[in-house]
Design a protein around this motif. Structure first.
Motif, PDB file in Angstrom:
ATOM      1  N   SER A  52       7.104  -4.123  -3.130  1.00 47.62           N
ATOM      2  CA  SER A  52       6.816  -3.690  -1.772  1.00 47.62           C
ATOM      3  C   SER A  52       6.699  -4.925  -0.881  1.00 47.62           C
ATOM      4  O   SER A  52       6.599  -6.050  -1.361  1.00 47.62           O
ATOM      5  CB  SER A  52       5.535  -2.860  -1.729  1.00 47.62           C
ATOM      6  OG  SER A  52       4.481  -3.566  -2.324  1.00 47.62           O
ATOM      7  N   THR A  53       6.720  -4.688   0.401  1.00 51.29           N
ATOM      8  CA  THR A  53       6.629  -5.794   1.348  1.00 51.29           C
ATOM      9  C   THR A  53       5.188  -5.973   1.799  1.00 51.29           C
ATOM     10  O   THR A  53       4.367  -5.068   1.667  1.00 51.29           O
ATOM     11  CB  THR A  53       7.509  -5.536   2.582  1.00 51.29           C
ATOM     12  OG1 THR A  53       7.011  -4.391   3.264  1.00 51.29           O
ATOM     13  CG2 THR A  53       8.960  -5.316   2.193  1.00 51.29           C
ATOM     14  N   HIS A  54       4.913  -7.143   2.336  1.00 48.47           N
ATOM     15  CA  HIS A  54       3.576  -7.410   2.859  1.00 48.47           C
ATOM     16  C   HIS A  54       3.256  -6.421   3.973  1.00 48.47           C
ATOM     17  O   HIS A  54       2.125  -5.931   4.076  1.00 48.47           O
ATOM     18  CB  HIS A  54       3.488  -8.830   3.408  1.00 48.47           C
ATOM     19  CG  HIS A  54       3.654  -9.884   2.352  1.00 48.47           C
ATOM     20  ND1 HIS A  54       3.452 -11.204   2.597  1.00 48.47           N
ATOM     21  CD2 HIS A  54       4.000  -9.820   1.043  1.00 48.47           C
ATOM     22  CE1 HIS A  54       3.646 -11.901   1.508  1.00 48.47           C
ATOM     23  NE2 HIS A  54       4.006 -11.078   0.556  1.00 48.47           N
ATOM     24  N   GLU A  55       4.245  -6.129   4.801  1.00 50.62           N
ATOM     25  CA  GLU A  55       4.041  -5.204   5.919  1.00 50.62           C
ATOM     26  C   GLU A  55       3.611  -3.822   5.428  1.00 50.62           C
ATOM     27  O   GLU A  55       2.690  -3.221   5.977  1.00 50.62           O
ATOM     28  CB  GLU A  55       5.334  -5.092   6.728  1.00 50.62           C
ATOM     29  CG  GLU A  55       5.239  -4.188   7.915  1.00 50.62           C
ATOM     30  CD  GLU A  55       6.556  -4.074   8.664  1.00 50.62           C
ATOM     31  OE1 GLU A  55       6.647  -3.184   9.521  1.00 50.62           O
ATOM     32  OE2 GLU A  55       7.481  -4.853   8.393  1.00 50.62           O
ATOM     33  N   GLU A  56       4.257  -3.319   4.380  1.00 53.20           N
ATOM     34  CA  GLU A  56       3.904  -2.002   3.846  1.00 53.20           C
ATOM     35  C   GLU A  56       2.473  -1.971   3.330  1.00 53.20           C
ATOM     36  O   GLU A  56       1.719  -1.033   3.609  1.00 53.20           O
ATOM     37  CB  GLU A  56       4.849  -1.625   2.700  1.00 53.20           C
ATOM     38  CG  GLU A  56       6.271  -1.363   3.110  1.00 53.20           C
ATOM     39  CD  GLU A  56       7.201  -1.217   1.918  1.00 53.20           C
ATOM     40  OE1 GLU A  56       6.798  -1.567   0.777  1.00 53.20           O
ATOM     41  OE2 GLU A  56       8.328  -0.773   2.117  1.00 53.20           O
ATOM     42  N   VAL A  57       2.095  -3.001   2.575  1.00 58.10           N
ATOM     43  CA  VAL A  57       0.761  -3.035   1.977  1.00 58.10           C
ATOM     44  C   VAL A  57      -0.308  -3.158   3.058  1.00 58.10           C
ATOM     45  O   VAL A  57      -1.321  -2.445   3.028  1.00 58.10           O
ATOM     46  CB  VAL A  57       0.651  -4.186   0.960  1.00 58.10           C
ATOM     47  CG1 VAL A  57      -0.765  -4.336   0.454  1.00 58.10           C
ATOM     48  CG2 VAL A  57       1.606  -3.953  -0.195  1.00 58.10           C
ATOM     49  N   ILE A  58      -0.088  -4.028   4.027  1.00 56.83           N
ATOM     50  CA  ILE A  58      -1.076  -4.216   5.089  1.00 56.83           C
ATOM     51  C   ILE A  58      -1.188  -2.953   5.943  1.00 56.83           C
ATOM     52  O   ILE A  58      -2.287  -2.547   6.325  1.00 56.83           O
ATOM     53  CB  ILE A  58      -0.719  -5.448   5.936  1.00 56.83           C
ATOM     54  CG1 ILE A  58      -0.910  -6.707   5.098  1.00 56.83           C
ATOM     55  CG2 ILE A  58      -1.555  -5.511   7.196  1.00 56.83           C
ATOM     56  CD1 ILE A  58      -0.406  -7.968   5.737  1.00 56.83           C
ATOM     57  N   THR A  59      -0.069  -2.307   6.214  1.00 55.60           N
ATOM     58  CA  THR A  59      -0.092  -1.061   6.996  1.00 55.60           C
ATOM     59  C   THR A  59      -0.880   0.016   6.256  1.00 55.60           C
ATOM     60  O   THR A  59      -1.704   0.713   6.847  1.00 55.60           O
ATOM     61  CB  THR A  59       1.335  -0.577   7.287  1.00 55.60           C
ATOM     62  OG1 THR A  59       2.030  -1.604   7.999  1.00 55.60           O
ATOM     63  CG2 THR A  59       1.331   0.682   8.127  1.00 55.60           C
ATOM     64  N   GLN A  60      -0.630   0.170   4.954  1.00 57.60           N
ATOM     65  CA  GLN A  60      -1.372   1.162   4.166  1.00 57.60           C
ATOM     66  C   GLN A  60      -2.859   0.846   4.131  1.00 57.60           C
ATOM     67  O   GLN A  60      -3.699   1.752   4.238  1.00 57.60           O
ATOM     68  CB  GLN A  60      -0.833   1.210   2.737  1.00 57.60           C
ATOM     69  CG  GLN A  60       0.533   1.828   2.625  1.00 57.60           C
ATOM     70  CD  GLN A  60       1.085   1.735   1.215  1.00 57.60           C
ATOM     71  OE1 GLN A  60       0.419   1.257   0.297  1.00 57.60           O
ATOM     72  NE2 GLN A  60       2.312   2.181   1.043  1.00 57.60           N
ATOM     73  N   ALA A  61      -3.192  -0.439   4.003  1.00 55.58           N
ATOM     74  CA  ALA A  61      -4.599  -0.832   3.953  1.00 55.58           C
ATOM     75  C   ALA A  61      -5.291  -0.540   5.281  1.00 55.58           C
ATOM     76  O   ALA A  61      -6.420  -0.035   5.311  1.00 55.58           O
ATOM     77  CB  ALA A  61      -4.716  -2.312   3.605  1.00 55.58           C
ATOM     78  N   LEU A  62      -4.620  -0.840   6.382  1.00 56.17           N
ATOM     79  CA  LEU A  62      -5.218  -0.572   7.695  1.00 56.17           C
ATOM     80  C   LEU A  62      -5.349   0.929   7.951  1.00 56.17           C
ATOM     81  O   LEU A  62      -6.338   1.374   8.528  1.00 56.17           O
ATOM     82  CB  LEU A  62      -4.399  -1.231   8.802  1.00 56.17           C
ATOM     83  CG  LEU A  62      -4.530  -2.754   8.888  1.00 56.17           C
ATOM     84  CD1 LEU A  62      -3.537  -3.312   9.898  1.00 56.17           C
ATOM     85  CD2 LEU A  62      -5.940  -3.137   9.266  1.00 56.17           C
ATOM     86  N   GLN A  63      -4.359   1.708   7.523  1.00 57.14           N
ATOM     87  CA  GLN A  63      -4.454   3.156   7.694  1.00 57.14           C
ATOM     88  C   GLN A  63      -5.624   3.708   6.889  1.00 57.14           C
ATOM     89  O   GLN A  63      -6.366   4.570   7.366  1.00 57.14           O
ATOM     90  CB  GLN A  63      -3.149   3.831   7.267  1.00 57.14           C
ATOM     91  CG  GLN A  63      -2.038   3.640   8.264  1.00 57.14           C
ATOM     92  CD  GLN A  63      -0.710   4.189   7.757  1.00 57.14           C
ATOM     93  OE1 GLN A  63      -0.532   4.463   6.576  1.00 57.14           O
ATOM     94  NE2 GLN A  63       0.237   4.331   8.672  1.00 57.14           N
TER      95      GLN A  63
END
Length: 97
Positions: A52-63
């Motif tokens: 996965s990409t950093h963007e995907e992981v950070i987006t999921q974490a923020l959500q």
């Protein structure tokens, strides 16, 4: 002597396109943030092993973080002000060739 083969014409098949519903933000914003190096190492290794990409992981974490949080929308005056950053003018458009 080579044999001549005759192939039957291919039948047209109907291809169904399935699109996955992804909740993507309407507008993305680049954000720079300081992160402790230990968390960054965890992020990099998690992304590597889970493809996965950093963007995907950070987006999921923020959500997940904002899921049970309540917040008020920004006031109109603050929302409509220009984004901070360097203003581009004729004098600073970059080096001349």
């Amino acid at each position: 002597m080579a044999k001549k083969f005759e192939f039957a014409p291919l039948q047209a098949t109907k291809v169904e396109k399935k699109e996955a519903k992804v909740d993507e933000p309407k507008k993305a914003v680049k954000v720079a943030a300081k992160v402790p190096s230990e968390l960054h190492d965890h992020l990099v290794s998690y992304c590597f092993y889970n493809y996965s990409t950093h963007e995907e992981v950070i987006t999921q974490a923020l959500q997940a973080f904002f899921l049970d949080k309540e917040y008020k929308p920004l006031p109109e005056k603050i929302r409509n002000r220009p984004r901070p950053g360097r203003k581009r003018t004729n004098s600073n458009k970059g080096p001349k060739p």
